[in-house]
Design an enzyme around this catalytic site. Structure first.
Site, short mmCIF file in Angstrom:
data_model
loop_
_atom_site.label_atom_id
_atom_site.label_comp_id
_atom_site.label_asym_id
_atom_site.label_seq_id
_atom_site.Cartn_x
_atom_site.Cartn_y
_atom_site.Cartn_z
CB THR A 5 1.11 -6.50 -18.17
OG1 THR A 5 2.51 -6.30 -18.13
CG2 THR A 5 0.78 -7.79 -18.90
CE LYS A 28 -9.41 1.07 0.40
NZ LYS A 28 -8.88 0.23 1.43
CG PHE A 79 -3.36 5.91 3.01
CD1 PHE A 79 -2.36 5.39 3.82
CD2 PHE A 79 -3.70 5.21 1.86
CE1 PHE A 79 -1.72 4.20 3.49
CE2 PHE A 79 -3.06 4.02 1.52
CZ PHE A 79 -2.07 3.51 2.35
CG ASP A 103 -7.67 8.64 -3.16
OD1 ASP A 103 -8.50 7.74 -3.37
OD2 ASP A 103 -6.54 8.43 -2.65
#
Ligand code: PSZ
Length: 491
Positions: free
Chosen positions: A373, A349, A209, A318
């Site tokens: 941004t 997280k 994931f 990751d």
């Protein structure tokens, strides 16, 4: 279970007494135990709110409505007054529990409040403190050897943008240092065609994931519901080791898994190179989290790094779910004894904001290539600073290892006693999981645990995962184990 008005001040408050907190925060105490008051969760008040929200959104995943004013420490309080010991912590994203006094304090200060309300476009108008803040907060906990850093918003967009850095690096290696883009490249990229928009790929693993944005989703393979109806890149997907437990009794099988999967990675790199979609990077979780807490050995990760180095393919680890201390180290890959750092490490997280550390060579030479941004949020960095301070002052990594051992040993005991229900206890620190016989049995146990006041979560098809805050202690582990035992007795 009865709600006990807490008489003890939680350890972190006690340890930090005398520091400059507002008085009312310093005396906030955790409940002594969970307490469920309603016949079902969601209770009536949650159901009412769910009805309201469903007029505007799909609310299928909503489990309850929380009261974040009343939630405290390791306890999540819902709008029906249920008090749950939270070992799921908002999908593993709360580092110090709810309403930690030190975090409540951060925006009491006018300077920090101004950082909160004046949110900059960091790529163009960073505040005067920004370089020093990055240096003193994020680079302080950077994986050794990764001197460069890009901040982002969430886990998905961190991976998504990190892939871009990898592709940019890969093309620069092909093109040669300081070689300008050709006219053909500049024109063809505008209509999504090579050579400007080249065919390149990121190799990922079955069960992985890495997020839900379009690029990241092409590397996510945990559940069909995440992916169905959405176009994907044709990128290679390798098998991830499937270990048997206990590890010590299954060394041969597990080693074969490592070797088989590494061989498959090499074959896929060959295959995709031949196919005209060369592999520029490999993405992997240190522990596949959503996919079922699938672990792999340090040797597997060392092998992966070696393959990457030999073939000029970047290695991205990751750490969105594993990072931030829950495995007993700030970064889970520190457990792997790698030969130097990975090329890129993504986070989000528990780190409060998203982003990635990377080697200098992954920094684009031109501006505006990886950009948006906000590119992060300085106010979240102020929270992270305080989180890191508390981790250090209270030695929370040690706490994670101690509390994690109590929980893991207790789960192993339960697994022995109830071997027809539970198996394959695994994990590092408090980042733990156990398997059930099937998905239905797992969902039933997760629900029963919740009805007795323990909020856990499922992952993969048959696993229950534990993702407590770093402030989760032995006493909390014992509550979880007692309740778990009482659920198993009922079955
Ligand atoms: O269903 C979902 O979208 C979920 S449930 C848990 C996650 C996502 N985890 C997020 C996550 C992750 O665990 C890893 C290893 N990598 C990337 C992500 C994506 O992070 P977010 O959700 O912040 O975009």
């Amino acid at each position: 279970m009865r709600f006990l008005q807490a008489t003890v001040v939680s350890r972190h408050c006690a340890a930090l007494k005398g520091l400059a907190y507002p008085r009312n925060y310093a005396t906030i105490a955790e409940p002594a135990a969970p307490a469920v008051k309603t016949q079902a969760i969601p209770g009536p008040r949650s159901l009412e709110l769910k009805g309201k929200l469903s007029a505007i959104q799909n609310v299928v995943p909503v489990q309850l409505f929380a009261d974040y004013e009343k939630s405290i420490g390791n306890y999540l309080v819902d709008v029906d007054g249920n008090v749950l010991l939270d070992v799921y912590t908002q999908i593993s994203s709360i580092p110090l529990g709810y309403n930690h006094p030190r975090l409540l304090n951060v925006f009491q200060n006018e300077k920090n409040l101004k950082t909160l309300i004046n949110r900059p476009a960091l790529g163009v108008f960073p505040g005067k403190e920004w370089p020093e803040q990055l240096n003193s907060i994020l680079t302080k906990i950077a994986p050794k050897g990764l001197s460069n850093l890009t901040t982002m918003m969430c886990g998905s967009c961190s991976n998504e943008n990190a892939y871009k850095n990898i592709f940019i690096w890969y093309r620069r290696n092909q093109r040669g240092e300081n070689v300008d883009f050709t006219d053909a490249e500049m024109q063809s990229c505008m209509i999504n065609q090579p050579p400007g928009a080249p065919k390149l790929s990121i190799l990922s693993f079955n069960g992985a994931f890495h997020g839900r944005t379009l690029g990241a989703l092409s590397t996510t393979h945990s559940k069909y519901i995440h992916k169905i109806d959405v176009p994907s890149f044709d990128w290679p997907i390798a098998s991830f080791p499937q270990y048997q437990y206990p590890l010590a009794e299954n060394e041969r099988h597990n080693k074969e898994q490592d070797q088989r999967c590494l061989a498959e990675v090499e074959e896929l790199i060959e295959k995709y190179n031949k196919k005209g979609i060369p592999v520029a990077g490999i993405i992997v979780e240190p522990i596949q989290s959503e996919g079922g807490d699938n672990e792999a050995s340090p040797e597997f990760f060392q092998g992966l790094q070696k393959i990457g180095k030999q073939r000029g393919v970047a290695l991205l680890i990751d750490e969105v779910q594993t990072g931030g201390g829950c495995t007993g180290k700030i970064w889970c890959h520190e457990h792997f004894n790698l030969d130097g750092p990975p090329d890129v490490v993504t986070f989000s997280k528990k780190m409060q904001l998203g982003g990635y550390f990377h080697k200098e060579e992954f920094k684009p030479q031109q501006g505006y290539r990886v950009f948006n941004t906000w590119m992060g949020d300085p106010s979240k960095l102020l929270l992270l600073q305080e989180v890191i301070n508390v981790i250090q002052e209270e030695n929370l990594l040690k706490n994670v290892n101690i509390a994690g051992k109590v929980l893991k040993d207790g789960l192993l005991d339960l697994e022995k006693e109830y071997s027809h229900i539970l198996n394959s206890t695994r994990g590092r620190g408090t980042f733990l999981a156990v398997n059930c016989q099937n998905g239905k049995a797992r969902d039933d146990i997760v629900n029963r645990l919740r009805m007795k006041g323990i909020q856990t979560g499922g992952c993969g098809e048959i696993s229950i995962r534990f993702r407590p805050a770093l402030t989760f202690q032995e006493k909390h582990a014992n509550i979880v184990l007692d309740v778990f035992r009482s659920v198993l007795r009922e079955l």
